[in-house]
Design an enzyme around this catalytic site. Structure first.
Site, mmCIF file in Angstrom:
data_model
loop_
_atom_site.group_PDB
_atom_site.id
_atom_site.type_symbol
_atom_site.label_atom_id
_atom_site.label_comp_id
_atom_site.label_asym_id
_atom_site.label_seq_id
_atom_site.Cartn_x
_atom_site.Cartn_y
_atom_site.Cartn_z
ATOM 1 C CG HIS A 109 -9.092 2.138 -6.996
ATOM 2 N ND1 HIS A 109 -9.438 3.380 -6.529
ATOM 3 C CD2 HIS A 109 -7.958 1.800 -6.337
ATOM 4 C CE1 HIS A 109 -8.559 3.775 -5.615
ATOM 5 N NE2 HIS A 109 -7.650 2.839 -5.484
ATOM 6 C CG PHE A 110 -4.743 -0.368 -9.719
ATOM 7 C CD1 PHE A 110 -4.125 -0.469 -10.936
ATOM 8 C CD2 PHE A 110 -5.098 -1.538 -9.051
ATOM 9 C CE1 PHE A 110 -3.892 -1.692 -11.513
ATOM 10 C CE2 PHE A 110 -4.864 -2.774 -9.623
ATOM 11 C CZ PHE A 110 -4.259 -2.854 -10.858
ATOM 12 C CG HIS A 111 -5.798 1.047 -15.072
ATOM 13 N ND1 HIS A 111 -5.906 -0.159 -14.463
ATOM 14 C CD2 HIS A 111 -4.873 0.887 -16.061
ATOM 15 C CE1 HIS A 111 -5.086 -1.029 -15.063
ATOM 16 N NE2 HIS A 111 -4.447 -0.417 -16.037
ATOM 17 C CG HIS A 154 -2.064 1.112 0.735
ATOM 18 N ND1 HIS A 154 -2.984 0.967 -0.271
ATOM 19 C CD2 HIS A 154 -2.202 2.375 1.152
ATOM 20 C CE1 HIS A 154 -3.663 2.073 -0.424
ATOM 21 N NE2 HIS A 154 -3.203 2.959 0.420
ATOM 22 N NE ARG A 191 -6.614 -7.463 -9.637
ATOM 23 C CZ ARG A 191 -5.835 -6.877 -8.715
ATOM 24 N NH1 ARG A 191 -6.260 -6.783 -7.460
ATOM 25 N NH2 ARG A 191 -4.655 -6.399 -9.023
ATOM 26 N NE ARG A 192 -3.394 -9.689 -10.175
ATOM 27 C CZ ARG A 192 -2.562 -9.762 -9.175
ATOM 28 N NH1 ARG A 192 -2.647 -10.737 -8.316
ATOM 29 N NH2 ARG A 192 -1.594 -8.887 -9.046
ATOM 30 C CE1 TYR A 220 -2.039 7.556 -0.307
ATOM 31 C CE2 TYR A 220 -1.586 5.462 0.751
ATOM 32 C CZ TYR A 220 -2.484 6.443 0.358
ATOM 33 O OH TYR A 220 -3.813 6.288 0.610
#
Lengths: 564, 172
Positions: A382-384, A231, A445-446, A235
């Site tokens: 989300h993370f795209h 995580h 996913r994946r 950041y």
């Protein structure tokens, strides 16, 4: 004078870091398109991969973009930020090149191991373990050595930033730390605290295990060590974006940063809270008591605070800039912004998209609602928005402004550059909204075959159909790669152009904030204090659960390796 | 430190939002009864879960009136039961799943529901759910587990109580 004339040695370092970053970006991006088309079943017959190689492509996409592109770009950008804001050369260019060399060799090793997945039988075997490399799926040792060297190289660059700061401090005993350097140092404190987790995982467990020195590892322990790092690493990607949003975006908008002290508060909060949250990636893992998940959840929710504060300060600074440019009205000032300037448009659109990503992140962080979307395509959706846009689009936008200063050559293909952020934005809007909705319908996913043998009818979409979701994903992925190619054309064109053809129009000066550092308490600059508190919080969140995983036998309950 | 009036308001609103989120989650856990997967399933041998005294042979077991235990072993690239033979339980039953892996990390996601867990070698994932309606559910392994990961699927059939044959239940 431009940056390259003031600091030729540092400028060369930054150029090489960016060069490697952009090559990784190009390859990883093309892998992304292959993946997007394969899994949505568009032109699948024409693609050069089969279902098994899909996972080789997926591993390459994740490692090259999330680990290689980001780390090289960040380490290079921080060389610029440190030297520029301290107004002095690095403590040692040579040491920085050692760090670059370590990262480069590491990348070459890991990439070779991954690419061997396309041609099994070559000496590096394969490494189809995805970028999370959960044991007991086992890659060739070269993959793990490569990952370790990449991290160690970044540590060396971090040491160079700190040593440069120490030299500056000796000459300026009473001055406040310049804002960009403050951001670099706090980001790296967080990076040192958190990357210990992946270093222990790889060096103590996975390397000896992949070499056959130990027979088994504990999948839960190694996975928890990964997420201890996994995580904060987001950041590590995001904070350089924040550095750009705080220190560059107000300037691009024609104004000045609203508040320097609040920017420092935000970075301190990230130092404190980024690491003791990793269990929120393991909400649905067995073997971890729910109390620890709850602690991670509350810490994660507190992490919303620095991002919400950032939203305020950055928007206020941009509005100030717009009003300086003659904008007025409640929202009318938006029209006064330089939307045709690629550096502004890219950074601003990235920030806008991060707001959307932040909201889907709040859903992820909700412990019990997480069950609905965990490991569905919602999560990459989300993370795209976060690493894939908040970081990547900011990095591209900053490059439009910074690369001319690093090379002494004016930006080429300006028109292409000014359209590019919008193409990325539209592509990501299509792809990401469809991925979020697919996730709500339960699409995993994946996987090379998302609907499996059940067919699309097994997945209930909130509205519309699985076919429409697939079309948007394929279309979005295509537009994203078009935008990536546009960016690369601009960069290559600029980089390869002859110097001195036209004058450099870029202005590297960054104006002072409206409320300067002296308005904030000095304790904000007490890096030792914040590091100490961060370590205590990590021990509180992780001491007992990791302790119990080790106490039941460090390699038990273990699993033997499964080569892939 | 000088903080602008609007920024103070924003700060308070942000903190309220955060408190609100935490409160909804606490309500979900305490009020609505959404329990987390935790360590209550215990541990088993990573390579052979059924050898452990804490884990039974894969199958459906009746534990009480309308209550069932389902033991599932996940492996590359199937669930037993689930993949070849569907998991069959009667409508209106309360079912406790015990799921373990005998090789790598898998996922067990009943598509369209919040029945979703990781299956990590050495750990037993334990969740209790109620099946109110008779229908069929698609189960997907949602963690990459190797070259044929995408073939790892299964089915849960919730059948009307009168169609449920007690002989399908394994001997306790």
């Amino acid at each position: 004078m431009t940056y390259v004339d003031d600091y030729p040695g540092a400028a060369k370092l930054v150029r090489w870091h960016f060069g490697v970053a952009f090559i990784a970006f190009a390859l990883g991006g093309v892998f992304g398109l292959l993946q997007g088309l394969y899994r949505t079943d568009y032109f699948r017959e024409a693609l050069p991969i089969d279902a098994t190689q899909y996972y080789t492509v997926l591993t390459g996409h994740g490692v090259l973009l999330a680990l290689v592109f980001t780390t090289f770009f960040i380490c290079g950008m921080f060389v610029w930020a440190t030297t520029r804001s301290l107004d002095r050369p690095l403590y040692s260019d040579r040491l920085a090149w050692v760090g670059f060399g370590s990262m480069f060799v590491g990348t070459a090793l890991a990439a070779t191991a991954i690419l061997n997945g396309f041609a099994p039988g070559l000496p590096f075997d394969s490494a189809d373990v995805l970028y999370t490399f959960y044991a007991p799926l086992k890659a060739h040792p070269a993959f793990y050595f490569g990952a370790a060297l990449l991290v160690v190289g970044s540590w060396i660059l971090g040491a160079v930033y700190f040593l440069t700061y120490r030299e500056w401090r000796a000459d300026n005993p009473d001055a406040r730390i310049p804002l960009q350097t403050f951001m670099v140092l706090t980001t790296f404190i967080m990076w040192y605290v958190s990357s210990v987790g992946v270093a222990v995982e790889v060096v103590v467990f996975l390397i000896p295990w992949s070499l056959g020195w130990i027979g088994q590892v504990d999948p839960l322990l190694t996975r928890s060590l990964f997420w201890y790092f996994g995580h904060p690493v987001v950041y590590f990607w995001l904070l350089p974006g924040y550095l750009a949003w705080y220190t560059l975006l107000p300037k691009f908008a024609g104004g000045r940063l609203f508040s320097d002290p609040l920017a420092r508060v935000v970075f301190v909060l990230f130092v404190l809270l980024s690491t003791p949250v990793g269990f929120h990636h393991q909400y649905i893992d067995p073997g971890i008591a729910d109390g620890f998940k709850f602690i991670a959840m509350t810490n994660t929710m507190m992490l919303l605070l620095p991002s919400l504060l950032t939203a305020f300060t950055v928007v206020a600074s941009v509005e100030h800039g717009a009003r300086q440019r003659g904008g007025d009205g409640y929202l009318g000032w938006l029209r006064a912004l330089p939307w045709d300037e690629p550096a502004f448009a890219g950074t601003a659109l990235a920030g806008l998209m991060f707001a959307a990503g932040g909201f889907s992140g709040m859903i992820n962080a909700g412990m019990n609602i997480n069950y609905l979307i965990h490991n569905t395509i919602w999560v990459p959706g989300h993370f795209h928005l976060t690493v894939g846009t908040a970081f990547a689009l900011t990095a591209m936008a900053v490059s439009y402004w910074l690369v001319p200063q690093l090379t002494g050559k004016p930006l080429r293909h300006r028109r292409l550059a000014s359209i590019q952020p919008y193409v990325w934005f539209v592509g990501m809007t299509l792809m990401s909204n469809a991925m979020h909705r697919g996730g709500l319908a339960g699409l995993p996913r994946r996987t090379a075959e998302p609907v499996g043998d059940a067919g699309a009818s097994a997945f209930d979409t909130v509205f519309s159909t699985i076919a429409e979701i697939r079309l948007q994903i394929a279309l979005g992925a295509t537009l994203l790669v078009v935008a990536l190619l546009m960016f690369l054309v601009v960069m290559l064109g600029t980089w390869l152009s002859r110097p001195g053809v036209s004058a450099l129009s870029v202005n590297g000066h960054i104006p002072e904030p409206l409320s300067g550092a002296s308005n904030g308490p000095r304790v904000l600059d007490n890096l030792k204090l914040w590091t100490g508190i961060a370590v205590v919080l990590v021990l509180l969140a992780y001491g007992v659960p990791l302790g119990s995983m080790v106490a039941d036998g460090i390699l038990n309950p273990g699993a033997s390796p499964f080569p892939v | 430190m000088e903080i602008h009036r609007f920024e103070k308001l924003w700060l308070v609103a942000s903190l309220l939002l955060i408190a609100g989120f935490v409160a909804t989650i606490v309500y979900g856990a305490v009020g609505a009864g959404v329990a987390m997967v935790d360590n209550s399933g215990g541990q088993v041998a990573a390579s052979d879960p059924t050898a452990s005294s804490d884990f039974r042979d894969p199958g459906v077991y009746q534990t009480g009136d309308g209550e069932y235990d389902v033991y599932v072993v996940a492996r590359q690239f199937s669930f037993t039961p689930g993949s070849g033979t569907p998991i069959r339980v009667p409508e209106g039953s309360e079912v406790t799943f015990h799921i373990a892996s005998r090789d790598v990390t898998h996922g067990f996601n009943v598509v369209g529901t919040n029945l979703n867990t990781m299956v990590i070698p050495g750990q037993v994932a334990q969740l209790t759910v109620e099946f109110d309606d008779a229908r069929s559910y698609h189960v997907a392994c949602n963690e990459y587990c190797g070259a044929a990961h995408h073939d790892m699927t299964g089915t849960i059939e919730v059948v009307p109580a009168e169609d449920f044959d007690e002989s399908e239940v394994a001997e306790a």
